[in-house]
Design a protein around this motif. Sequence first.
Motif, mmCIF file in Angstrom:
data_model
loop_
_atom_site.group_PDB
_atom_site.id
_atom_site.type_symbol
_atom_site.label_atom_id
_atom_site.label_comp_id
_atom_site.label_asym_id
_atom_site.label_seq_id
_atom_site.Cartn_x
_atom_site.Cartn_y
_atom_site.Cartn_z
ATOM 1 N N ASN A 42 -6.005 3.867 -1.911
ATOM 2 C CA ASN A 42 -7.206 3.273 -1.325
ATOM 3 C C ASN A 42 -6.938 2.628 0.022
ATOM 4 O O ASN A 42 -7.675 1.765 0.459
ATOM 5 C CB ASN A 42 -7.813 2.254 -2.290
ATOM 6 C CG ASN A 42 -6.858 1.101 -2.582
ATOM 7 O OD1 ASN A 42 -5.772 1.022 -2.022
ATOM 8 N ND2 ASN A 42 -7.259 0.222 -3.466
ATOM 9 N N GLY A 43 -5.895 3.068 0.690
ATOM 10 C CA GLY A 43 -5.537 2.492 1.982
ATOM 11 C C GLY A 43 -6.422 2.944 3.122
ATOM 12 O O GLY A 43 -6.435 2.351 4.183
ATOM 13 N N GLN A 46 1.007 4.017 -2.954
ATOM 14 C CA GLN A 46 0.725 5.435 -2.743
ATOM 15 C C GLN A 46 1.901 6.301 -3.181
ATOM 16 O O GLN A 46 1.715 7.364 -3.766
ATOM 17 C CB GLN A 46 0.279 5.707 -1.315
ATOM 18 C CG GLN A 46 1.269 6.169 -0.353
ATOM 19 C CD GLN A 46 0.667 6.436 1.031
ATOM 20 O OE1 GLN A 46 -0.525 6.331 1.282
ATOM 21 N NE2 GLN A 46 1.535 6.784 1.952
ATOM 22 N N LEU A 54 -0.557 6.362 5.798
ATOM 23 C CA LEU A 54 -1.385 6.341 4.596
ATOM 24 C C LEU A 54 -1.985 7.724 4.374
ATOM 25 O O LEU A 54 -2.412 8.401 5.311
ATOM 26 C CB LEU A 54 -2.484 5.285 4.721
ATOM 27 C CG LEU A 54 -1.961 3.861 4.912
ATOM 28 C CD1 LEU A 54 -3.115 2.889 5.110
ATOM 29 C CD2 LEU A 54 -1.080 3.431 3.748
ATOM 30 N N GLN A 112 0.829 -1.206 0.000
ATOM 31 C CA GLN A 112 0.000 0.000 0.000
ATOM 32 C C GLN A 112 0.861 1.252 0.000
ATOM 33 O O GLN A 112 0.582 2.209 -0.711
ATOM 34 C CB GLN A 112 -0.955 0.008 1.185
ATOM 35 C CG GLN A 112 -1.897 1.198 1.185
ATOM 36 C CD GLN A 112 -2.717 1.301 -0.091
ATOM 37 O OE1 GLN A 112 -3.285 0.311 -0.534
ATOM 38 N NE2 GLN A 112 -2.757 2.459 -0.701
ATOM 39 N N LYS A 113 1.918 1.268 0.799
ATOM 40 C CA LYS A 113 2.813 2.434 0.822
ATOM 41 C C LYS A 113 3.509 2.607 -0.531
ATOM 42 O O LYS A 113 3.658 3.720 -1.017
ATOM 43 C CB LYS A 113 3.856 2.297 1.933
ATOM 44 C CG LYS A 113 3.342 2.561 3.331
ATOM 45 C CD LYS A 113 3.177 4.041 3.623
ATOM 46 C CE LYS A 113 4.520 4.713 3.829
ATOM 47 N NZ LYS A 113 4.395 6.145 4.120
#
Length: 159
Positions: free
Chosen positions: A148-149, A67, A125, A63-64
Amino acid sequence: IGNKDQAKSINNDESRNFITVDDLVSRDIAINNGIEFISEDSYQSRALKILEEEGVEKGYSNQKLAQRYALLCLYYRTYSVRTDVTDDQFGHGTVPNWKVISPWKFSWDKDECTWYGIACDTYGLVTHIELANHLLTGYIPMELKLLNGGPIGIIDFSD
């Protein structure tokens, strides 16, 4: 020599992972399965180049990474991009730069939560993107859907 070997030869920092096209495709971060990287001039390829050269801290979650890639795509898709609108507003071929470029351009190795106009939650996030009156030009990249985290409370690109 492959992209991963090239990236490692550029920067041998053992505390960082240097990201390749294969990494973005295998982690479902590349939206078009890698086709977007065919042209070296695409905004996606330019974002990938930063990930290849600067890497991310070891332990970065998918996720990181997604992003960071999404925010790099935002930068390259909206920083000094010529459009019909910029031609009308600033004169043919004249394109303004962002009002505040640092740390976006000069601190790629820093966590994206420290970048101007970005705010994050305690998990790192993104919760806010506030670049109002910042002279963004070009187009909002579809890669922002990778953010979308968690709930993003504010996205402000108004001028």
